[in-house]
Design a protein around this motif. Structure first.
Motif, short mmCIF file in Angstrom:
data_model
loop_
_atom_site.label_atom_id
_atom_site.label_comp_id
_atom_site.label_asym_id
_atom_site.label_seq_id
_atom_site.Cartn_x
_atom_site.Cartn_y
_atom_site.Cartn_z
N TYR A 118 -5.07 -6.36 -7.13
CA TYR A 118 -5.01 -4.96 -6.78
C TYR A 118 -5.41 -4.12 -7.99
CZ TYR A 118 -2.23 -6.23 -2.68
OH TYR A 118 -1.81 -6.76 -1.49
N TYR A 166 2.70 -5.51 5.54
CA TYR A 166 1.84 -6.59 6.01
C TYR A 166 1.46 -6.32 7.44
CZ TYR A 166 3.82 -9.78 2.49
OH TYR A 166 4.23 -10.40 1.35
N ALA A 175 0.01 -13.91 -1.84
CA ALA A 175 0.16 -13.51 -0.45
C ALA A 175 1.47 -14.03 0.10
CB ALA A 175 -1.01 -14.03 0.37
N GLY A 176 2.12 -13.21 0.90
CA GLY A 176 3.40 -13.59 1.46
C GLY A 176 4.58 -13.25 0.58
N LYS A 177 4.28 -12.68 -0.59
CA LYS A 177 5.33 -12.29 -1.52
C LYS A 177 5.28 -10.79 -1.74
CE LYS A 177 6.47 -16.55 -2.21
NZ LYS A 177 7.78 -17.06 -1.76
N SER A 178 6.41 -10.22 -2.02
CA SER A 178 6.45 -8.77 -2.21
C SER A 178 6.53 -8.38 -3.67
CB SER A 178 7.67 -8.21 -1.46
OG SER A 178 8.84 -8.90 -1.86
N THR A 179 6.43 -9.35 -4.56
CA THR A 179 6.51 -9.05 -5.99
C THR A 179 5.17 -9.30 -6.65
OG1 THR A 179 7.37 -11.26 -6.37
CG2 THR A 179 8.98 -9.49 -6.20
N PHE A 180 4.99 -8.66 -7.79
CA PHE A 180 3.71 -8.66 -8.47
C PHE A 180 3.86 -9.01 -9.93
CE2 PHE A 180 1.15 -6.57 -5.24
CZ PHE A 180 2.15 -6.16 -4.37
N LEU A 216 -0.72 -7.53 1.29
CA LEU A 216 -0.01 -6.26 1.41
C LEU A 216 -0.99 -5.10 1.28
CD1 LEU A 216 3.19 -6.56 -0.81
CD2 LEU A 216 3.10 -6.18 1.64
N SER A 265 5.76 -1.23 -14.32
CA SER A 265 5.29 -1.96 -13.16
C SER A 265 6.05 -1.53 -11.90
CB SER A 265 5.45 -3.46 -13.38
OG SER A 265 6.80 -3.77 -13.62
N TYR A 276 1.53 -15.17 7.73
CA TYR A 276 2.37 -14.88 6.57
C TYR A 276 1.54 -14.59 5.33
CZ TYR A 276 1.18 -19.30 4.39
OH TYR A 276 0.49 -20.31 3.78
N ASN A 277 0.27 -15.04 5.37
CA ASN A 277 -0.54 -14.90 4.16
C ASN A 277 -1.41 -13.65 4.16
OD1 ASN A 277 -2.54 -15.57 6.04
ND2 ASN A 277 -2.39 -17.73 5.53
N PHE A 333 -0.96 -0.87 0.65
CA PHE A 333 -0.08 0.13 0.08
C PHE A 333 -0.41 1.54 0.55
CE2 PHE A 333 2.39 -2.05 -3.15
CZ PHE A 333 1.72 -3.24 -3.25
N MET A 383 -4.12 -12.32 -4.43
CA MET A 383 -4.74 -11.01 -4.38
C MET A 383 -4.81 -10.37 -5.77
SD MET A 383 -2.50 -11.44 -1.61
CE MET A 383 -1.16 -10.27 -1.80
N PRO A 417 -1.44 1.10 -5.25
CA PRO A 417 -2.40 0.02 -5.52
C PRO A 417 -3.34 -0.17 -4.33
CG PRO A 417 -0.13 -0.66 -6.01
CD PRO A 417 -0.04 0.63 -5.28
N ASP A 436 3.23 -7.90 -13.82
CA ASP A 436 3.55 -6.62 -14.43
C ASP A 436 2.35 -5.71 -14.59
OD1 ASP A 436 6.19 -7.88 -16.62
OD2 ASP A 436 6.23 -7.14 -14.55
N TYR A 450 8.91 0.53 -3.03
CA TYR A 450 8.89 0.31 -4.47
C TYR A 450 9.15 1.63 -5.19
CZ TYR A 450 6.30 -3.95 -3.23
OH TYR A 450 5.91 -5.15 -2.69
#
Lengths: 117, 107
Positions: B36, A97, B92-97, A106, A43, A102-103, A108, B34, B44, B99, A36
């Motif tokens: 953060y 991950y 969960a399972g997604k890489s986007t958040f 993440l 963001s 899959y759940n 950081f 989740m 985060p 804002d 990122y």
């Protein structure tokens, strides 16, 4: 558990040089890692998805030749900013991950502040 | 449509106040959520990880999921100046958040 280590935490480089940022999962294996970019008070912006043993997937608008990603092992992904310019100055963060469900959430790294002079 | 939308900030409250942070999500199939917390110039950190509907409590923090309305919330009781940060919701399972919502707790 689930610690992601990012190095360096802060780097200054001259315009035109390249900088490599490392992202390591210390206590788990990560088939997939994410990179990122974050500008002040903005963001997280996903740049690319790093897949172990294969090519990274870049988001639209991210130059793959400028931001080289290598995911050579299940615990290490690197981001190289090539021919850096002042506009590349930003906060770069990786995440991963744990390999498995899959759940999984993440986790950081603590980010790398890049300043290009 | 974004997968997760977060109430915009910034939010400023006095110390000791109860804070409510909210997000909506688009897909009813999502099950794991989740929250953060991100301090300035840091990555985060995972604050809460919840499954399906209901509440999960951890100290002063409570995460709530309402699957019927596709709404997720984070409540902070007895807020402290150290809670001043940006809070991000995620699926969960997604890489986007979302804002993010920037919270300032004033002493």
């Amino acid at each position: 558990g689930a610690v992601v280590s990012q190095h360096p935490s802060w780097v200054i480089c001259k315009s035109g040089t390249s900088v490599k940022i490392e992202c390591r999962s210390l206590d788990f294996q990560a088939t997939t890692m994410f990179w990122y970019r974050q500008f002040p008070k903005q963001s997280l912006m996903l740049m690319a998805t790093s897949n172990e043993g294969s090519k990274a997937t870049y988001e639209q608008g991210v130059e793959k030749d400028k931001f080289l990603i290598n995911h050579a092992s299940l615990t290490l992904s690197t981001l190289t900013v090539t021919s850096a310019h002042p506009e590349d100055s930003s906060f770069y963060i990786c995440s991963a991950y744990p390999t498995g469900p899959y759940n999984s959430p993440l986790h950081f790294g603590n980010g790398t502040r890049l300043t290009v002079t | 449509q974004k997968e997760v939308e977060q109430d915009p900030g910034p939010l400023s409250v006095p110390e000791g106040a109860i804070v409510s942070l909210n997000c909506t999500y688009s897909n009813s199939a999502f099950q794991y959520f989740m929250w953060y917390r991100q301090y300035s110039r840091k990555g985060p950190e995972l604050l809460m990880y919840t499954y399906s509907s209901g509440n999960k409590e951890d100290g002063r923090f409570t995460a709530q999921v309402d699957k019927s309305s596709k709404y997720i919330s984070l409540f902070i009781r007895d807020s402290q100046p150290s809670d001043s940060a940006t809070y991000l919701c995620a699926i969960a399972g997604k890489s986007t958040f979302g804002d993010g919502t920037t919270l300032t707790v004033k002493p």
